[in-house]
Enzyme design. Structure first.
Site, mmCIF file in Angstrom:
data_model
loop_
_atom_site.group_PDB
_atom_site.id
_atom_site.type_symbol
_atom_site.label_atom_id
_atom_site.label_comp_id
_atom_site.label_asym_id
_atom_site.label_seq_id
_atom_site.Cartn_x
_atom_site.Cartn_y
_atom_site.Cartn_z
ATOM 1 N N GLU A 155 72.520 12.749 -1.006
ATOM 2 C CA GLU A 155 72.987 11.236 -1.587
ATOM 3 C C GLU A 155 71.738 10.508 -1.767
ATOM 4 O O GLU A 155 71.017 10.485 -0.769
ATOM 5 C CB GLU A 155 74.032 10.961 -1.261
ATOM 6 C CG GLU A 155 75.241 11.826 -1.247
ATOM 7 C CD GLU A 155 76.658 11.431 -0.728
ATOM 8 O OE1 GLU A 155 77.623 11.760 -1.254
ATOM 9 O OE2 GLU A 155 76.766 10.817 0.389
ATOM 10 N N CYS A 206 67.683 3.936 -1.095
ATOM 11 C CA CYS A 206 67.504 4.661 -0.003
ATOM 12 C C CYS A 206 67.611 6.122 0.029
ATOM 13 O O CYS A 206 68.676 6.482 -0.918
ATOM 14 C CB CYS A 206 68.897 4.043 0.716
ATOM 15 S SG CYS A 206 69.367 4.897 2.354
ATOM 16 N N CYS A 213 73.561 12.502 15.984
ATOM 17 C CA CYS A 213 73.924 10.986 16.574
ATOM 18 C C CYS A 213 75.272 11.119 16.245
ATOM 19 O O CYS A 213 75.865 11.653 15.414
ATOM 20 C CB CYS A 213 73.214 10.172 15.698
ATOM 21 S SG CYS A 213 71.424 10.103 15.911
#
Ligand code: SAH
Length: 371
Positions: free
Chosen positions: A95, A108, A119
């Site tokens: 994405e 981004c 994480c």
């Protein structure tokens, strides 16, 4: 057998010059013309390159191509944020998110299909690691966004900043991320200044040192905890490279690159890392250093055990930091209604069970690149 045509998208300038010289016997300025066509004018086929001689274009068709990833879906948030899902294979996608703000537009981008860092508060981690993106797949995200945005808008709103804050750990794909960043900063590429290209890392210390020697971009580091006990839990790579080592690498980077500051990202998790003593401990680590803190309200996703800290807690946390001489800001959450916010990118092309099954059947899980 016909040899495979070379994808020119993502070839750094020196390599493109070598390619046109060796394969086509052409002068270096041809490479510069090609770069302008590919990046500035968003050409995806040689026929459109009207200032190149006809026979040169035909020659190019034979040995080269411009291959961009396929868009499978586009979503637009009520706040104007856009998210594209790009196909990587039958079951996986990556994405890319565009965040418009007054006076700037931030893209981004992703660096890997999935992520191996694990994480505990990140949706991408849940799908595990599949593979590194190639340079063309990284640059291709910018190419596509650029094309889609120009087609969609008359007001000329474009990409002014690129951040590696999508899916994946960019420093675990160092080999492909660095050439991509060179194209972002090349004046014949996207011509962005080094302060407008940001690499965000969970803390791969050896690669931070390597980057300090080789490439000058803005550095962001996902800190998320002020002590090793807590960071070991939230960001498991900390067990290998604890906070003191990580910070030493950050100060070295700033020194070496003559940079302004490192941006430390800190996700606000209710009852986990958001107490006043955490803020004070953070201030002790960062005070007097070239550091800024960016507090990120936690974005929830299906199956997470965390909750976002209440707004009042986040504001108090920021104030404590500021009172102790550390610049801290709160990141505004964008694109939440389309699951485009930080940590929500999951790259589901199909149903999750199929993703797991697909990975098993094809045996496509490969270990992360080891430095
Ligand atoms: N792997 C890189 C870049 C990807 S994530 C890194 O770790 O920095 C970009 C930022 O979003 C990181 O700071 C990451 O910790 C944060 N993030 C991840 N999951 C989140 C979530 N659910 N809510 C808010 N921020 C999150």
């Amino acid at each position: 057998m016909i040899s495979e045509r070379v994808n020119l998208l993502g070839l750094p300038r020196a390599e493109l010059e070598a390619f046109v010289a060796e394969r086509l016997g052409a002068k270096p300025f041809r490479a510069r013309q090609l770069m302008k066509w590919i990046y500035r004018r968003r050409a995806a086929d040689f026929a459109a390159m009207s200032d190149l001689a006809q026979d040169f274009r035909l020659q190019l068709e034979e040995v080269a191509r411009i291959a961009v990833p396929e868009i499978i879906a586009q979503q637009i948030s009520s706040d104007g944020t856009r998210k594209w899902m790009l196909r990587m294979d039958e079951v996986q996608g990556i994405e890319t998110v565009y965040i418009p703000e007054p006076g700037r537009g931030t893209l981004c981008i992703s660096s890997q299909v999935g992520c191996a860092m694990d994480c505990t508060f990140c949706a991408t981690a849940q799908q595990g690691f599949n593979r590194n993106l190639s340079v063309a797949e990284i640059v291709g995200q910018v190419w596509l966004a650029h094309r889609e945005l120009t087609q969609a808008r008359a007001d000329g709103r474009t990409i002014t900043n690129i951040v590696f804050m999508g899916m994946g750990e960019p420093l675990a794909n160092y080999r492909n991320v660095v050439p991509a960043m060179r194209i972002f900063m090349d004046d014949l590429g996207y011509d962005l200044s080094r302060r407008r290209v940001t690499l965000s890392t969970s803390g791969l210390v050896p690669q931070i040192y390597k980057l300090a020697d080789e490439c000058n971009v803005a550095l962001a580091v996902s800190l998320h905890a002020p002590n090793d006990a807590l960071r070991d839990e939230l960001v498991p790579i900390n067990r290998k490279h604890p906070i003191a080592e990580l910070l030493a690498a950050c100060w070295h980077y700033i020194d070496k690159q003559n940079g302004r500051s490192v941006t430390f990202e800190y996700v606000m998790l209710d009852g986990i890392n958001d107490r006043p003593e955490h803020a004070r401990a953070l201030a002790r680590l960062l005070r007097g250093r070239p550091a800024k803190l960016n507090l990120i309200p936690f974005n929830a996703f299906a199956g997470t055990r965390y909750r976002c800290s209440p707004t009042a807690t986040i504001v108090r946390f920021r104030d404590i930091l500021n009172e102790h001489g550390v610049i801290a800001t709160i990141r505004r959450t964008r694109g939440e209604d389309i699951d485009a916010a930080c940590g929500q990118l999951a790259g589901r092309v199909k149903d999750r069970t199929l993703v797991r099954l697909g990975a098993k059947l094809t045996g496509s899980r490969v270990p992360a690149e080891v430095p």
